[in-house]
Design an enzyme around this catalytic site. Structure first.
Site, PDB file in Angstrom:
ATOM      1  N   LYS A 109      25.676  19.353  47.025  1.00 33.14           N
ATOM      2  CA  LYS A 109      26.656  20.494  47.557  1.00 33.14           C
ATOM      3  C   LYS A 109      27.660  19.456  48.675  1.00 33.14           C
ATOM      4  O   LYS A 109      28.898  19.332  49.701  1.00 33.14           O
ATOM      5  CB  LYS A 109      26.729  21.195  47.945  1.00 33.14           C
ATOM      6  CG  LYS A 109      26.669  21.943  46.510  1.00 33.14           C
ATOM      7  CD  LYS A 109      25.979  23.308  46.387  1.00 33.14           C
ATOM      8  CE  LYS A 109      25.480  24.156  45.152  1.00 33.14           C
ATOM      9  NZ  LYS A 109      24.486  25.118  44.689  1.00 33.14           N
ATOM     10  N   LYS A 169      33.913  15.032  28.728  1.00 28.78           N
ATOM     11  CA  LYS A 169      33.599  16.675  29.156  1.00 28.78           C
ATOM     12  C   LYS A 169      34.342  17.633  29.478  1.00 28.78           C
ATOM     13  O   LYS A 169      34.907  17.236  30.795  1.00 28.78           O
ATOM     14  CB  LYS A 169      31.645  16.182  30.170  1.00 28.78           C
ATOM     15  CG  LYS A 169      31.337  18.048  30.032  1.00 28.78           C
ATOM     16  CD  LYS A 169      29.569  17.750  30.975  1.00 28.78           C
ATOM     17  CE  LYS A 169      29.677  18.670  31.320  1.00 28.78           C
ATOM     18  NZ  LYS A 169      28.924  19.658  31.904  1.00 28.78           N
ATOM     19  N   LYS A 196      36.016  22.985  33.965  1.00 32.95           N
ATOM     20  CA  LYS A 196      36.978  23.527  35.009  1.00 32.95           C
ATOM     21  C   LYS A 196      37.571  22.240  36.024  1.00 32.95           C
ATOM     22  O   LYS A 196      38.659  22.000  35.805  1.00 32.95           O
ATOM     23  CB  LYS A 196      36.715  24.321  35.576  1.00 32.95           C
ATOM     24  CG  LYS A 196      36.298  25.504  34.974  1.00 32.95           C
ATOM     25  CD  LYS A 196      36.445  26.883  35.786  1.00 32.95           C
ATOM     26  CE  LYS A 196      34.566  26.515  36.278  1.00 32.95           C
ATOM     27  NZ  LYS A 196      33.613  26.694  35.884  1.00 32.95           N
TER      28      LYS A 196
HETATM   29  P1  ADP Z   1      32.540  23.554  34.477  1.00 34.48           P
HETATM   30  O1  ADP Z   1      31.626  21.924  34.131  1.00 34.48           O
HETATM   31  O2  ADP Z   1      33.858  23.743  33.713  1.00 34.48           O
HETATM   32  O3  ADP Z   1      32.723  23.785  36.138  1.00 34.48           O
HETATM   33  P2  ADP Z   1      29.858  25.304  34.302  1.00 34.48           P
HETATM   34  O4  ADP Z   1      29.486  23.851  35.082  1.00 34.48           O
HETATM   35  O5  ADP Z   1      30.347  26.219  35.150  1.00 34.48           O
HETATM   36  O6  ADP Z   1      31.525  24.561  33.930  1.00 34.48           O
HETATM   37  O7  ADP Z   1      28.805  25.609  33.174  1.00 34.48           O
HETATM   38  C1  ADP Z   1      28.624  26.397  32.883  1.00 34.48           C
HETATM   39  C2  ADP Z   1      27.658  26.236  31.459  1.00 34.48           C
HETATM   40  O8  ADP Z   1      28.867  26.518  30.624  1.00 34.48           O
HETATM   41  C3  ADP Z   1      26.376  25.476  32.131  1.00 34.48           C
HETATM   42  O9  ADP Z   1      24.785  25.624  31.410  1.00 34.48           O
HETATM   43  C4  ADP Z   1      26.913  24.190  30.947  1.00 34.48           C
HETATM   44  O10 ADP Z   1      25.650  23.713  30.771  1.00 34.48           O
HETATM   45  C5  ADP Z   1      27.954  24.457  30.158  1.00 34.48           C
HETATM   46  N1  ADP Z   1      28.581  23.344  30.184  1.00 34.48           N
HETATM   47  C6  ADP Z   1      29.673  23.417  30.462  1.00 34.48           C
HETATM   48  N2  ADP Z   1      31.289  22.560  30.017  1.00 34.48           N
HETATM   49  C7  ADP Z   1      30.413  22.217  29.279  1.00 34.48           C
HETATM   50  C8  ADP Z   1      30.706  21.205  28.420  1.00 34.48           C
HETATM   51  N3  ADP Z   1      32.081  20.245  27.735  1.00 34.48           N
HETATM   52  N4  ADP Z   1      29.637  20.738  26.753  1.00 34.48           N
HETATM   53  C9  ADP Z   1      28.125  21.538  26.272  1.00 34.48           C
HETATM   54  N5  ADP Z   1      28.189  22.287  27.828  1.00 34.48           N
HETATM   55  C10 ADP Z   1      28.717  23.031  28.881  1.00 34.48           C
END
Ligand code: ADP
Ligand code: TRP
Length: 321
Positions: free
Chosen positions: A111, A190, A193
């Protein structure tokens, strides 16, 4: 088995979140485990400085999870800040937390590397997370790989506390399902967001269609055979469709004469089949925020009934009245 997890209210949820995290929680709920889920608004404050954004983000997260099928009758679902006892436990843990343990946390260092201000809240984040988990005497904590170290901190603190004051806190296990596939985004990386490649779970049909039609594919002409295993459309379709439907699409791609446009249309139809009912439920709840507040308040009340005895035992053990 008590399973607990916290979710940060953070923007629009997508298919990656659903298949990577939410579905797993729903499975546990269906299997009859004691599931505890809260919206981590105290944690979100370490990065969100706009009060309205925090309020709206918290409400949206509640709507998302309820719409996806979290059943507040079976699952204890609340807003973290509605059980302020967690802060007291965080303090009582912080008195035994070695600085070095927190200094080693990757998430804190990441961070800072991303330009966040080095605040005490950000630094102490894992202690509050430990308090979240230990306050409810959780057995298992499903988290993504990025949170694994925080679970290790939690275990260390529980053991350290118990060694100092007696066996009071349950030492939890992390649950990091290896089998959860990484859901690819519209560009094949992957889905995330932060990469701007999401297929949203709740958005207008037009936006969903634009996202799905925009999935990157190679330039194999319509007539030629295609390899489903390298096709992003198929990879996402497989998650949404039944195994028979997935086999059918794979066979059509391999045979040739079936274009990526056709596959995208099938994916769009499967998406709507799976999520339209959830979207309708979300709309219904969004129109009735008082009901959502009532659900969260009831959840907080249930959560608190578990929190109080732990905190009392901890207070007594350390010598507070
Ligand atoms: P982002 O990458 O969109 O910011 P987050 O980090 O907020 O998503 O992820 C929240 C949850 O969703 C976590 O448990 C993460 O492992 C799961 N997750 C997010 N993106 C994926 C993905 N592309 N494939 C599998 N799991 C995901
Ligand atoms: N730190 C977690 C995340 O960013 C959210 C969280 C807060 C959490 N408290 C928790 C997760 C307790 C599991 C258990 O995803």
């Amino acid at each position: 088995m008590r399973i607990l997890t916290g979710i940060q209210p953070s923007g629009q949820i997508h298919l990656g979140n659903y298949f990577g995290a939410i579905r797993n929680i729903l499975d546990m709920q269906e299997k009859g485990h004691e599931v505890f889920i809260f919206i981590a608004d105290f944690h979100a404050l370490t990065t969100v400085r706009d009060p309205e954004a925090l309020r709206q983000g918290t409400l949206n997260a509640a709507l998302d999870f309820l719409a996806c099928g979290i059943d507040p009758e079976r699952t204890v679902f609340w807003r973290q800040s509605a059980v302020p006892e967690v802060q007291e436990l965080a303090w009582l843990l912080s008195i035994i937390t070695p600085m070095g343990l927190l200094e080693r946390c990757h998430s804190y260092k990441d961070k800072l590397a991303h330009g966040k201000e080095a605040t005490h809240g950000l630094f102490a984040y894992p202690v509050l997370m430990a308090a979240d988990i230990l306050l409810y005497q959780s057995d298992l904590v499903p988290v993504g790989k990025d949170q694994k170290q925080h679970l290790e901190v939690t275990r260390d603190l529980a053991i350290k506390f118990n060694n100092a004051y007696g066996e009071i806190l349950k030492v939890p296990d992390a649950y990091i399902p290896e089998s959860v596939a990484i859901v690819p985004g519209t560009d094949g990386q992957k889905m995330s967001k932060s990469y701007g490649n999401i297929i949203p779970l709740f958005d207008t049909p037009k936006k969903v269609k634009t996202a799905i039609m925009g999935i990157v594919t190679d330039s194999t002409p319509m007539e030629e055979p295609k390899d489903p295993e390298t096709c992003n459309v198929y990879k996402i379709y497989k998650l949404l469709a039944t195994p028979e439907q997935a086999d059918e699409m794979a066979a059509k791609l391999r045979a040739g004469g079936y274009g990526y446009g056709d596959a995208k249309k099938a994916l769009l139809a499967a998406y709507h089949e799976k999520f339209d009912a959830c979207a309708a439920k979300r709309e219904e709840l969004a129109a009735n925020p008082a009901k959502v507040e009532e659900i969260l308040a009831r959840g907080a009340e249930r959560a608190r009934a578990f929190a109080t005895p732990t905190l009392e035992a901890v207070r007594k053990a350390v010598g507070l009245k």
